[in-house]
Design a protein around this motif. Sequence first.
Motif, PDB file in Angstrom:
ATOM      1  N   ARG A  31     -69.055 -61.312  -5.712  1.00  0.00           N
ATOM      2  CA  ARG A  31     -68.017 -62.304  -5.980  1.00  0.00           C
ATOM      3  C   ARG A  31     -68.165 -62.724  -7.434  1.00  0.00           C
ATOM      4  N   ILE A  32     -67.093 -62.576  -8.200  1.00  0.00           N
ATOM      5  CA  ILE A  32     -67.154 -62.835  -9.634  1.00  0.00           C
ATOM      6  C   ILE A  32     -66.434 -64.138  -9.946  1.00  0.00           C
ATOM      7  N   LEU A  38     -66.425 -62.111 -15.529  1.00  0.00           N
ATOM      8  CA  LEU A  38     -65.010 -61.742 -15.451  1.00  0.00           C
ATOM      9  C   LEU A  38     -64.629 -60.876 -16.648  1.00  0.00           C
ATOM     10  N   VAL A  41     -66.179 -57.378 -16.152  1.00  0.00           N
ATOM     11  CA  VAL A  41     -65.416 -56.554 -15.214  1.00  0.00           C
ATOM     12  C   VAL A  41     -64.135 -56.049 -15.872  1.00  0.00           C
ATOM     13  N   ARG A  42     -63.448 -56.918 -16.577  1.00  0.00           N
ATOM     14  CA  ARG A  42     -62.211 -56.517 -17.267  1.00  0.00           C
ATOM     15  C   ARG A  42     -62.476 -55.393 -18.252  1.00  0.00           C
ATOM     16  N   TRP A  84     -61.966 -53.273  -5.945  1.00  0.00           N
ATOM     17  CA  TRP A  84     -61.839 -54.680  -6.297  1.00  0.00           C
ATOM     18  C   TRP A  84     -60.680 -55.282  -5.519  1.00  0.00           C
ATOM     19  N   ASP A  85     -60.726 -56.610  -5.365  1.00  0.00           N
ATOM     20  CA  ASP A  85     -59.681 -57.307  -4.622  1.00  0.00           C
ATOM     21  C   ASP A  85     -59.810 -58.796  -4.910  1.00  0.00           C
ATOM     22  N   GLN A  86     -58.721 -59.524  -4.671  1.00  0.00           N
ATOM     23  CA  GLN A  86     -58.780 -60.973  -4.760  1.00  0.00           C
ATOM     24  C   GLN A  86     -59.159 -61.523  -3.396  1.00  0.00           C
ATOM     25  N   LEU A  91     -61.312 -66.008  -5.674  1.00  0.00           N
ATOM     26  CA  LEU A  91     -62.213 -65.358  -6.606  1.00  0.00           C
ATOM     27  C   LEU A  91     -62.004 -63.851  -6.597  1.00  0.00           C
ATOM     28  N   LEU A  92     -62.483 -63.217  -7.642  1.00  0.00           N
ATOM     29  CA  LEU A  92     -62.412 -61.765  -7.736  1.00  0.00           C
ATOM     30  C   LEU A  92     -63.579 -61.159  -6.975  1.00  0.00           C
ATOM     31  N   GLY A  93     -63.284 -60.230  -6.091  1.00  0.00           N
ATOM     32  CA  GLY A  93     -64.322 -59.500  -5.385  1.00  0.00           C
ATOM     33  C   GLY A  93     -64.342 -58.053  -5.846  1.00  0.00           C
ATOM     34  N   ILE A  94     -65.528 -57.551  -6.134  1.00  0.00           N
ATOM     35  CA  ILE A  94     -65.650 -56.154  -6.518  1.00  0.00           C
ATOM     36  C   ILE A  94     -66.726 -55.492  -5.665  1.00  0.00           C
TER      37      ILE A  94
END
Length: 207
Positions: A31-32, A38, A41-42, A84-86, A91-94
């Motif tokens: 969880r990011i 962030l 990851v980007r 990855w997913d929201q 939060l961002l999940g990867i």
Amino acid sequence: MTDSVDTPETSEIPLFPLSGVLLPWGRMPLRIFERRYLDLVRDCMRRDSGFGVVWIRRGEEVAQRGQASPELGDWGTYARIVDWDQLKDGLLGITIEGRQRFGLHATRVADGGLVMGEVSLEPPPAPAPVQADWGALVEVLQSLETHPHVQRMGLSIDYDNAWQVCYALAQLLPLEESLKYSLLGLDELPQLVAALNEVLNRISGED
């Protein structure tokens, strides 16, 4: 396995220190929420690159292999983002997958707080056949793959490659992170197999 390196040349990569250990071929959800990660990851997704996952020792007594940082392990695993997913909480999940090991020699903190590591990436181990008397490792791994949580990870395990079987099993077993770290540090396949067999015997109560 991709992103292989033929020579142990030193390079600098971004690091993601974690309280958990990532092994080659293992997968881990994250969880990011911190800005520095962030941004990491980007950048990784834009450049199609990865980053290093290194264990936070938290003061535990572990094997030494150089002196990179008093808080971080001396070796880790290069990781790539495979999904990855929201998440429901916004939060961002990867999901990350371990690739090759690296030795960590030095660290510095870059602008924005991201930890950068001077590392020597090791080439992935050559595929090795699973010997007949290692069947218990395969059976346990196959049973773990039926668990819904493991199925969601989307693992694709080559059961003809003993290295992949051992690392995937070590990742999935509910072991202390210090033990996973020591398994990551083993250089010889027979040592890794023997250590995992000892773990399975202890779990089953045979020792």
